[in-house]
Design an enzyme around this catalytic site. Structure first.
Site, mmCIF file in Angstrom:
data_model
loop_
_atom_site.group_PDB
_atom_site.id
_atom_site.type_symbol
_atom_site.label_atom_id
_atom_site.label_comp_id
_atom_site.label_asym_id
_atom_site.label_seq_id
_atom_site.Cartn_x
_atom_site.Cartn_y
_atom_site.Cartn_z
ATOM 1 N N GLN A 10 0.815 -1.213 0.000
ATOM 2 C CA GLN A 10 0.000 0.000 0.000
ATOM 3 C C GLN A 10 0.846 1.260 0.000
ATOM 4 O OE1 GLN A 10 -3.318 -0.171 2.639
ATOM 5 N NE2 GLN A 10 -3.948 1.941 2.301
ATOM 6 N N ASP A 11 1.575 1.522 1.082
ATOM 7 C CA ASP A 11 2.487 2.664 1.107
ATOM 8 C C ASP A 11 3.679 2.327 1.989
ATOM 9 O OD1 ASP A 11 1.251 2.856 3.593
ATOM 10 O OD2 ASP A 11 1.029 5.030 3.518
ATOM 11 N N PRO A 12 4.738 3.133 1.962
ATOM 12 C CA PRO A 12 5.965 2.784 2.694
ATOM 13 C C PRO A 12 5.759 2.773 4.206
ATOM 14 C CG PRO A 12 6.389 4.478 1.035
ATOM 15 C CD PRO A 12 4.901 4.358 1.164
ATOM 16 N N ASN B 177 -0.507 6.720 5.005
ATOM 17 C CA ASN B 177 -1.428 7.170 3.952
ATOM 18 C C ASN B 177 -1.439 8.689 3.758
ATOM 19 O OD1 ASN B 177 -2.391 4.483 3.411
ATOM 20 N ND2 ASN B 177 -3.662 4.642 5.255
#
Length: 330
Positions: free
Chosen positions: A172-174, A242
Site C-alpha cells: 500500500q504505502d511505505p 497514507n
C-alpha cells in the site's frame, strides 16, 4: 554489529570458470532453485543456489547452467548498484547546490522502465505530484520527515528492470517509521526490527517451501531475481500512514501495473488484502496469473494468508512456463 565494512555479493563469488563444451548438448538443461544464503551488502543478498539436473555445459558459451545463473544474477546486482549510485549522486549534487529536492523524472534511471512508461512524467498528474513532493521536502528540509529517502523512491523499479519482472507483490504505502522504508514493498533494511506483516510472510514461506526464517527483512534478493516489490504509494510523511495517498502516486503505479499487463505475458501477481486485490482490474487475467489472499498483517494473516501457499504456487506457474523459479530463501 561488526564495525568492519560489510561484504557485497561480488566478494563471495569468483569469476565463472570456463568448461569444455559437450558436443552432445544443444540446449540448457533444466534447473531448480532451492535454499540460499544471506548478505545485505549494499544492494542485495546472495544469488539463487541452483541445483542442476545434469552437468552438461552449453555448446556456445562453455558455461554450466549454474555458472550462467550466477553470472546473470551478479550482472543484475551490479546494474541495480549502478542505478542506486546515480540516484544518490543526483541527490547529493542537488544538496550541494542548495536544493533539497530532485525532480521525480531524475530519480527513475532504469532505462527499461523509461521505455515502458513513455511520457508518464509529462502528464498533468505527475507535475502536480512532483510539486506536492517538492513542497513537502522543502518544508521538512531540516529533518528527514519524508520516507523513503529521495534516492530510494523508485528503488523497486531501479532494482527490477521491466524486462526482468516475473512476479509482482503489491503493497500500500511505505513504512512510516525512521529507517524502515527502502522503496521495496514489505522490505526493511538489515538491522531493522521485522514488522509483523513481514514476519508473517516469512512464517508462511517456512511452512510453504521450507525456507528458514531470516534474521533480517531486506528483500532485495527477491527484487534482483525479478520480483517487483511495488507499493501503490511510493512516499509517506513520518508517522502519518497514507499521508501521501491520492496525491498522484496511485495513477503512476497503476500505469506501472498496466504496462506490465499490456506489454508482458505470464507474470504472477500476488495480491494480498483488499487494497492490492482492487488492482486486479488493471491486469489481463487471460495473459497473467493472479493469486489472491488475505493481507499478512497481524490482524488478518489468520483469515486466509497463512496456508495460501503463494510462494510454491508462483514457482510452479513460472516453471510450467519455462521460467526459472524464485529462490525465496534470504
Amino acid at each position: 554489529m561488526a564495525s568492519s565494512t560489510p561484504k557485497t555479493l561480488m566478494d563471495f563469488f569468483q569469476p565463472a570458470k570456463r568448461l569444455k563444451a559437450s558436443p552432445s548438448s544443444s540446449s540448457f538443461p533444466a534447473v531448480s532453485v532451492a535454499g540460499g544464503s544471506r548478505d545485505l551488502g549494499s544492494v542485495a543478498n546472495s544469488p539463487p543456489r541452483v541445483t542442476v539436473t545434469t552437468s552438461v555445459a552449453d555448446d556456445s558459451s562453455g558455461l554450466t547452467p549454474e555458472q550462467i545463473a550466477r553470472a546473470e544474477f551478479n550482472k543484475f546486482v551490479a546494474k541495480s548498484k549502478r542505478n542506486l549510485a546515480v540516484c544518490s549522486e543526483r541527490v547529493t549534487k542537488a544538496k550541494s547546490e542548495g536544493n533539497c529536492y530532485v525532480p521525480l523524472s531524475e530519480l527513475l534511471v532504469e532505462e527499461s522502465w523509461l521505455k515502458a512508461l513513455p511520457g508518464e512524467f509529462h502528464k498533468p498528474y505527475a507535475k502536480s505530484l512532483s510539486d506536492f513532493l517538492e513542497r513537502e521536502i522543502i518544508t521538512d528540509s531540516k529533518s528527514p520527515l519524508i520516507y523513503p529517502p529521495q534516492h530510494l523512491i523508485f528503488n523497486a523499479l531501479n532494482t527490477t528492470p521491466f524486462d526482468r519482472v516475473k512476479t509482482v507483490i503489491i503493497g500500500q504505502d511505505p513504512y512510516h517509521g525512521p529507517g524502515q522504508a527502502m522503496g521495496l514493498s514489505f522490505s526493511v533494511p538489515e538491522g531493522e526490527k521485522l514488522p509483523s506483516s513481514l514476519l508473517n510472510i516469512f512464517k508462511e514461506l517456512h511452512k510453504d517451501v521450507g525456507c528458514s526464517i531470516p534474521r533480517h527483512g531486506n528483500l532485495q534478493k527477491w527484487a534482483v531475481q525479478g520480483v517487483l516489490l511495488l507499493n501503490a504509494v511510493l512516499t509517506v510523511r513520518s508517522k502519518q500512514p497514507n499521508s501521501h495517498a491520492k496525491k498522484g502516486w496511485e495513477q503512476f503505479t497503476d500505469a506501472v501495473i498496466q504496462s506490465i499487463s499490456q506489454q508482458k505475458e505470464g507474470v504472477v501477481f500476488l495480491l494480498w488484502g483488499r487494497y492490492a486485490q482492487e488492482k486486479s482490474k488493471l491486469i489481463d487475467a487471460t495473459k497473467h496469473h493472479i493469486l489472491t489472499a488475505a493481507h499478512p498483517s497481524g490482524l488478518s494473516a489468520n483469515r486466509g494468508f497463512f496456508d495460501c501457499r503463494h510462494f510454491s504456487r508462483a514457482n510452479q506457474l513460472l516453471e510450467e512456463m519455462g521460467i526459472p523459479p524464485i529462490d525465496w530463501q534470504l
